[in-house]
Design a protein around this motif. Structure first.
Motif, mmCIF file in Angstrom:
data_model
loop_
_atom_site.group_PDB
_atom_site.id
_atom_site.type_symbol
_atom_site.label_atom_id
_atom_site.label_comp_id
_atom_site.label_asym_id
_atom_site.label_seq_id
_atom_site.Cartn_x
_atom_site.Cartn_y
_atom_site.Cartn_z
ATOM 1 N N PRO A 43 4.007 9.119 -8.742
ATOM 2 C CA PRO A 43 4.628 8.005 -8.018
ATOM 3 C C PRO A 43 4.287 8.092 -6.526
ATOM 4 O O PRO A 43 4.370 9.171 -5.943
ATOM 5 C CB PRO A 43 6.133 8.213 -8.248
ATOM 6 C CG PRO A 43 6.295 9.569 -8.799
ATOM 7 C CD PRO A 43 4.983 10.084 -9.255
ATOM 8 N N CYS A 44 3.875 6.973 -5.953
ATOM 9 C CA CYS A 44 3.483 6.950 -4.549
ATOM 10 C C CYS A 44 4.610 6.330 -3.739
ATOM 11 O O CYS A 44 4.722 5.111 -3.657
ATOM 12 C CB CYS A 44 2.203 6.149 -4.354
ATOM 13 S SG CYS A 44 0.886 6.763 -5.397
ATOM 14 N N LEU A 45 5.408 7.188 -3.140
ATOM 15 C CA LEU A 45 6.609 6.698 -2.451
ATOM 16 C C LEU A 45 6.505 6.879 -0.949
ATOM 17 O O LEU A 45 7.487 7.148 -0.269
ATOM 18 C CB LEU A 45 7.833 7.420 -3.024
ATOM 19 C CG LEU A 45 8.069 7.045 -4.481
ATOM 20 C CD1 LEU A 45 8.913 8.080 -5.192
ATOM 21 C CD2 LEU A 45 8.734 5.680 -4.576
ATOM 22 N N VAL A 46 5.312 6.741 -0.432
ATOM 23 C CA VAL A 46 5.139 6.762 1.011
ATOM 24 C C VAL A 46 5.525 5.371 1.508
ATOM 25 O O VAL A 46 4.980 4.376 1.024
ATOM 26 C CB VAL A 46 3.677 7.085 1.390
ATOM 27 C CG1 VAL A 46 3.507 7.073 2.889
ATOM 28 C CG2 VAL A 46 3.251 8.407 0.789
ATOM 29 N N PRO A 47 6.454 5.270 2.453
ATOM 30 C CA PRO A 47 6.951 3.957 2.886
ATOM 31 C C PRO A 47 5.851 2.948 3.213
ATOM 32 O O PRO A 47 5.911 1.803 2.778
ATOM 33 C CB PRO A 47 7.788 4.291 4.131
ATOM 34 C CG PRO A 47 8.272 5.666 3.878
ATOM 35 C CD PRO A 47 7.183 6.367 3.117
ATOM 36 N N LYS A 48 4.829 3.388 3.923
ATOM 37 C CA LYS A 48 3.835 2.408 4.347
ATOM 38 C C LYS A 48 2.960 1.923 3.186
ATOM 39 O O LYS A 48 2.245 0.947 3.310
ATOM 40 C CB LYS A 48 2.960 2.962 5.478
ATOM 41 C CG LYS A 48 2.106 4.175 5.102
ATOM 42 C CD LYS A 48 1.223 4.582 6.281
ATOM 43 C CE LYS A 48 0.474 5.873 6.050
ATOM 44 N NZ LYS A 48 -0.415 5.863 4.880
ATOM 45 N N ASP A 49 3.012 2.602 2.051
ATOM 46 C CA ASP A 49 2.234 2.165 0.894
ATOM 47 C C ASP A 49 3.017 1.247 -0.038
ATOM 48 O O ASP A 49 2.504 0.815 -1.072
ATOM 49 C CB ASP A 49 1.746 3.386 0.099
ATOM 50 C CG ASP A 49 0.678 4.151 0.863
ATOM 51 O OD1 ASP A 49 0.445 5.327 0.533
ATOM 52 O OD2 ASP A 49 0.102 3.562 1.798
#
Lengths: 298, 91
Positions: B62-68
């Motif tokens: 899961p890609c939970l980087v805010p800017k992504d």
């Protein structure tokens, strides 16, 4: 074992508790330092918004040779340092642990191994129940690093998704609930974060009461003569090694510069305290080449 | 009995939430609002209804980087197409 003891004795290994009273000047000092950390990329000055992208590029570039380079640069010592970190963490079966900036999995694997060994030494039956609840989360902002970690995990035979989870995320904005973690570690990662204080306050937020924060990071050497040797090694040998092995001199130049720009042991302790932690201690290894800072959320 | 039930629960929905275990999806929250996430089947992503953002799951991570995160259109359940992120969703 002997090597571990020798490494611990090398230089001065010291433990210090943060003084309760601090002079105002030193508090202002570290606040301005924070800003300069957000805009420094090693010795270069960069816009704050740019820093995380630049750091991202570094780690995408070095991901595949990250582990090899660590072995070379630290002459294998990084393994002992991480062992020491896990020793201090003292993992227990059933714990929920978050390893931040832990991309390639070194710390997470050690935590899992330690828990498995504790479980096997204990009785069967009731303990296995708790063991099933163990969850190690590996969070990293860089997907290349995580992919390397996942691959290593399967090569080592850790069952997919069983107790180890891989998440791409930002140390400054973690995707975990308040008070959900028993332990938080960050090894050689906090130096790369743009806003250290945000990472620290996020660490505080996700930890349960009684939860422990541990940070393993390259730090400042004060030991005379050794300091000079270390500087020569850092600025002459490391970037050259980076070029030879990883094909990337610049990234390793960034690495050694970023170490010098990072707050020293005392300053960093104060920052951890500012985030709300208590009982802050740090232990220097190899005369301060690395330091393990720890704190508790009470 | 409890262990068996827990084991069954975990493994039976292992294929759910687009390649990540249900237990993991349940443990994660939106990095911005810190509120729970919802798994969206059609896009294979984790949706934060609180802020109207969806986060992709790439290769089981899961890609939970805010800017992504992708901002969702009002009333739209699916994630936007033609975004900068070239990701293949795990279905």
């Amino acid at each position: 074992m002997a090597l571990r003891a020798a490494a611990g004795r090398l230089g001065s290994s010291s433990r210090r508790l943060l003084p309760v009273l601090l002079s105002p000047s030193s508090t202002n000092d570290h606040k301005s330092f924070l800003h300069s950390h957000a805009t420094s990329f090693g010795y270069k000055h960069v816009p704050e918004e740019e820093k995380s992208k630049l750091v991202g590029n570094v780690f995408s570039s070095v991901a595949s040779s990250y582990d090899v380079m660590n072995d070379l640069m630290s002459v294998g010592l990084h393994r002992l340092w991480k062992d020491r970190l896990i020793s201090k963490l003292n993992p227990f079966p059933g714990m929920k642990h978050l390893d931040v900036a832990g991309g390639t999995g070194d710390v997470a694997f050690r935590v899992l191994d330690r828990i498995n060994s504790v479980s096997h030494r204990a009785m069967q039956g009731t303990l296995t129940d708790i063991e099933e609840d163990t969850q190690i989360y590996v969070c990293d902002i860089n997907s290349n690093m995580l992919n390397v970690g996942k691959k290593r995990a399967s090569e080592r035979g850790y069952k997919e998704g069983h107790r180890l989870s891989w998440i791409q995320g930002d140390a400054e904005a973690l995707s975990f609930e308040d008070g959900s973690m028993d332990g938080y570690t960050i090894a050689f990662g906090i130096r790369n974060v743009t806003h250290i204080e945000k990472a620290l306050s996020e660490a505080y937020r996700v930890l349960k009461r009684g939860g422990r924060f541990l940070c393993l990071e390259l730090s400042h050497v004060d030991v005379p003569l050794f300091k000079e040797i270390y500087d020569v090694y850092s600025f002459s040998v490391i970037p050259a090694m980076g070029e030879l092995v990883a094909g990337d001199r610049q990234s390793y130049q960034y690495l050694v510069e970023s170490i010098r720009r990072f707050p020293n042991q005392e300053k960093f302790s104060q920052m951890i305290k500012d985030a709300g932690f208590e009982g802050i201690e740090y232990e220097n290894l190899v005369g301060g080449v690395v330091a393990i800072h720890s704190g508790v959320k009470l | 009995m409890r262990r068996t039930a827990a084991l069954l629960l975990r493994h039976s929905v292992g294929g759910g939430a687009g390649g990540i275990p249900q237990a993991l999806a349940d443990a994660l929250v939106c990095p911005l609002s810190k509120k729970p996430l919802r798994y969206c089947e059609s896009s294979g992503s984790l949706v934060s209804d609180a802020v109207g953002v969806s986060f992709p799951i790439v290769d089981g991570i899961p890609c939970l980087v805010p800017k992504d995160g992708k901002l969702l259109d009002h009333d739209q359940e699916k994630a936007e197409d033609g975004s900068t992120k070239d990701s293949s969703y795990n279905q």
